[in-house]
Design a protein around this motif. Structure first.
Motif, PDB file in Angstrom:
ATOM      1  N   VAL A 256       0.840  -1.204   0.000  1.00  0.00           N
ATOM      2  CA  VAL A 256       0.000   0.000   0.000  1.00  0.00           C
ATOM      3  C   VAL A 256       0.873   1.251   0.000  1.00  0.00           C
ATOM      4  N   GLU A 257       1.825   1.321   0.920  1.00  0.00           N
ATOM      5  CA  GLU A 257       2.668   2.505   1.034  1.00  0.00           C
ATOM      6  C   GLU A 257       3.589   2.662  -0.176  1.00  0.00           C
ATOM      7  N   SER A 258       4.095   1.564  -0.717  1.00  0.00           N
ATOM      8  CA  SER A 258       4.989   1.607  -1.871  1.00  0.00           C
ATOM      9  C   SER A 258       4.255   2.114  -3.114  1.00  0.00           C
ATOM     10  N   ASP A 259       3.046   1.616  -3.331  1.00  0.00           N
ATOM     11  CA  ASP A 259       2.262   2.050  -4.483  1.00  0.00           C
ATOM     12  C   ASP A 259       2.022   3.552  -4.419  1.00  0.00           C
ATOM     13  N   TRP A 260       1.662   4.063  -3.251  1.00  0.00           N
ATOM     14  CA  TRP A 260       1.412   5.490  -3.075  1.00  0.00           C
ATOM     15  C   TRP A 260       2.703   6.294  -3.270  1.00  0.00           C
ATOM     16  N   SER A 261       3.808   5.797  -2.742  1.00  0.00           N
ATOM     17  CA  SER A 261       5.084   6.492  -2.868  1.00  0.00           C
ATOM     18  C   SER A 261       5.535   6.582  -4.328  1.00  0.00           C
ATOM     19  N   HIS A 262       5.397   5.488  -5.074  1.00  0.00           N
ATOM     20  CA  HIS A 262       5.780   5.495  -6.483  1.00  0.00           C
ATOM     21  C   HIS A 262       4.938   6.506  -7.274  1.00  0.00           C
ATOM     22  N   PHE A 263       3.659   6.603  -6.960  1.00  0.00           N
ATOM     23  CA  PHE A 263       2.793   7.571  -7.638  1.00  0.00           C
ATOM     24  C   PHE A 263       3.200   9.002  -7.277  1.00  0.00           C
ATOM     25  N   ARG A 264       3.417   9.258  -5.985  1.00  0.00           N
ATOM     26  CA  ARG A 264       3.789  10.601  -5.526  1.00  0.00           C
ATOM     27  C   ARG A 264       5.081  11.102  -6.148  1.00  0.00           C
ATOM     28  N   HIS A 265       5.997  10.206  -6.375  1.00  0.00           N
ATOM     29  CA  HIS A 265       7.290  10.593  -6.934  1.00  0.00           C
ATOM     30  C   HIS A 265       7.314  10.548  -8.462  1.00  0.00           C
ATOM     31  N   GLY A 266       6.159  10.318  -9.097  1.00  0.00           N
ATOM     32  CA  GLY A 266       6.050  10.384 -10.545  1.00  0.00           C
ATOM     33  C   GLY A 266       6.484   9.132 -11.288  1.00  0.00           C
ATOM     34  N   ASP A 267       6.684   8.024 -10.565  1.00  0.00           N
ATOM     35  CA  ASP A 267       7.099   6.777 -11.208  1.00  0.00           C
ATOM     36  C   ASP A 267       5.936   6.040 -11.862  1.00  0.00           C
ATOM     37  N   ARG A 268       4.689   6.366 -11.473  1.00  0.00           N
ATOM     38  CA  ARG A 268       3.502   5.720 -12.027  1.00  0.00           C
ATOM     39  C   ARG A 268       2.467   6.782 -12.366  1.00  0.00           C
ATOM     40  N   PRO A 269       1.671   6.546 -13.419  1.00  0.00           N
ATOM     41  CA  PRO A 269       0.656   7.531 -13.797  1.00  0.00           C
ATOM     42  C   PRO A 269      -0.571   7.524 -12.874  1.00  0.00           C
ATOM     43  N   SER A 270      -0.800   6.424 -12.158  1.00  0.00           N
ATOM     44  CA  SER A 270      -1.934   6.349 -11.226  1.00  0.00           C
ATOM     45  C   SER A 270      -1.568   5.394 -10.096  1.00  0.00           C
ATOM     46  N   ALA A 271      -2.361   5.437  -9.046  1.00  0.00           N
ATOM     47  CA  ALA A 271      -2.103   4.580  -7.891  1.00  0.00           C
ATOM     48  C   ALA A 271      -3.376   3.838  -7.506  1.00  0.00           C
ATOM     49  N   LYS A 272      -3.225   2.608  -7.076  1.00  0.00           N
ATOM     50  CA  LYS A 272      -4.362   1.830  -6.595  1.00  0.00           C
ATOM     51  C   LYS A 272      -4.692   2.215  -5.151  1.00  0.00           C
ATOM     52  N   TYR A 273      -3.675   2.661  -4.405  1.00  0.00           N
ATOM     53  CA  TYR A 273      -3.844   3.061  -3.010  1.00  0.00           C
ATOM     54  C   TYR A 273      -3.384   4.500  -2.862  1.00  0.00           C
ATOM     55  N   ALA A 274      -4.090   5.274  -2.018  1.00  0.00           N
ATOM     56  CA  ALA A 274      -3.720   6.676  -1.847  1.00  0.00           C
ATOM     57  C   ALA A 274      -3.960   7.128  -0.419  1.00  0.00           C
ATOM     58  N   LYS A 275      -3.101   8.040   0.025  1.00  0.00           N
ATOM     59  CA  LYS A 275      -3.278   8.715   1.309  1.00  0.00           C
ATOM     60  C   LYS A 275      -3.991  10.028   0.992  1.00  0.00           C
ATOM     61  N   VAL A 276      -5.196  10.182   1.521  1.00  0.00           N
ATOM     62  CA  VAL A 276      -6.053  11.304   1.131  1.00  0.00           C
ATOM     63  C   VAL A 276      -6.257  12.246   2.315  1.00  0.00           C
ATOM     64  N   TYR A 277      -6.012  13.523   2.077  1.00  0.00           N
ATOM     65  CA  TYR A 277      -6.219  14.557   3.088  1.00  0.00           C
ATOM     66  C   TYR A 277      -7.711  14.831   3.214  1.00  0.00           C
ATOM     67  N   ILE A 278      -8.236  14.746   4.427  1.00  0.00           N
ATOM     68  CA  ILE A 278      -9.674  14.989   4.632  1.00  0.00           C
ATOM     69  C   ILE A 278      -9.927  16.285   5.386  1.00  0.00           C
ATOM     70  N   GLY A 279      -8.884  17.016   5.741  1.00  0.00           N
ATOM     71  CA  GLY A 279      -9.032  18.310   6.390  1.00  0.00           C
ATOM     72  C   GLY A 279      -9.060  18.236   7.893  1.00  0.00           C
ATOM     73  N   GLU A 280      -8.957  19.382   8.468  1.00  0.00           N
ATOM     74  CA  GLU A 280      -8.978  19.485   9.924  1.00  0.00           C
ATOM     75  C   GLU A 280     -10.410  19.730  10.389  1.00  0.00           C
ATOM     76  N   GLU A 281     -10.676  19.278  11.605  1.00  0.00           N
ATOM     77  CA  GLU A 281     -11.979  19.558  12.196  1.00  0.00           C
ATOM     78  C   GLU A 281     -11.983  21.003  12.676  1.00  0.00           C
ATOM     79  N   GLU A 282     -13.115  21.667  12.508  1.00  0.00           N
ATOM     80  CA  GLU A 282     -13.186  23.070  12.933  1.00  0.00           C
ATOM     81  C   GLU A 282     -13.992  23.176  14.191  1.00  0.00           C
TER      82      GLU A 282
END
Length: 96
Positions: A70-96
Motif C-alpha cells: 500500500v505505502e509503496s504504491d502510493w510512494s511510487h505515484f507521488r514521486h512520478g514513477d507511475r501515472p496512477s495509484a491503486k492506493y492513496a493517502k487522502v487529506y480529509i481536512g482538519e476539524e473546525e
C-alpha cells in the motif's frame, strides 16, 4: 462487493475512524494522523474507491495485501514513477 475474488459486505470494508493502531513514531503534528485516510481504488477507468481505512496497515488488511504494498504504491505515484495509484493517502481536512 467483491475484492480479490472474495465477497465482502459494506460492514466488512468500512473501518470506524476511532479504530487506529498506536503510532510507532511521534507525529510532528498530533492531528496529522487524524487529517488523512487511506483509500483503495478499483481498476476501472472510473477509479472508484472500494475501501477506506484510517491507516495503511488497516487498508492492507482489508485488501489482503501487505502494508508495504500500500505505502509503496502510493510512494511510487507521488514521486512520478507511475501515472496512477491503486492506493492513496487522502487529506480529509482538519476539524473546525
Amino acid at each position: 462487493m467483491i475484492i480479490g475474488g472474495k465477497h465482502y459486505s459494506w460492514q466488512d470494508i468500512m473501518v470506524p475512524v476511532e479504530h487506529t493502531a498506536p503510532a510507532k513514531r511521534p507525529l510532528r503534528n498530533r492531528s496529522e494522523k487524524e487529517n488523512f485516510v487511506w483509500v483503495s481504488y478499483d481498476s476501472s477507468r472510473a477509479r472508484l474507491p472500494v475501501a477506506i481505512a484510517p491507516s495503511a496497515k488497516e487498508l492492507a488488511r482489508i485488501m489482503g495485501v501487505s502494508r508495504a504494498t500500500v505505502e509503496s504504491d502510493w510512494s511510487h505515484f507521488r514521486h512520478g514513477d507511475r501515472p496512477s495509484a491503486k492506493y492513496a493517502k487522502v487529506y480529509i481536512g482538519e476539524e473546525e
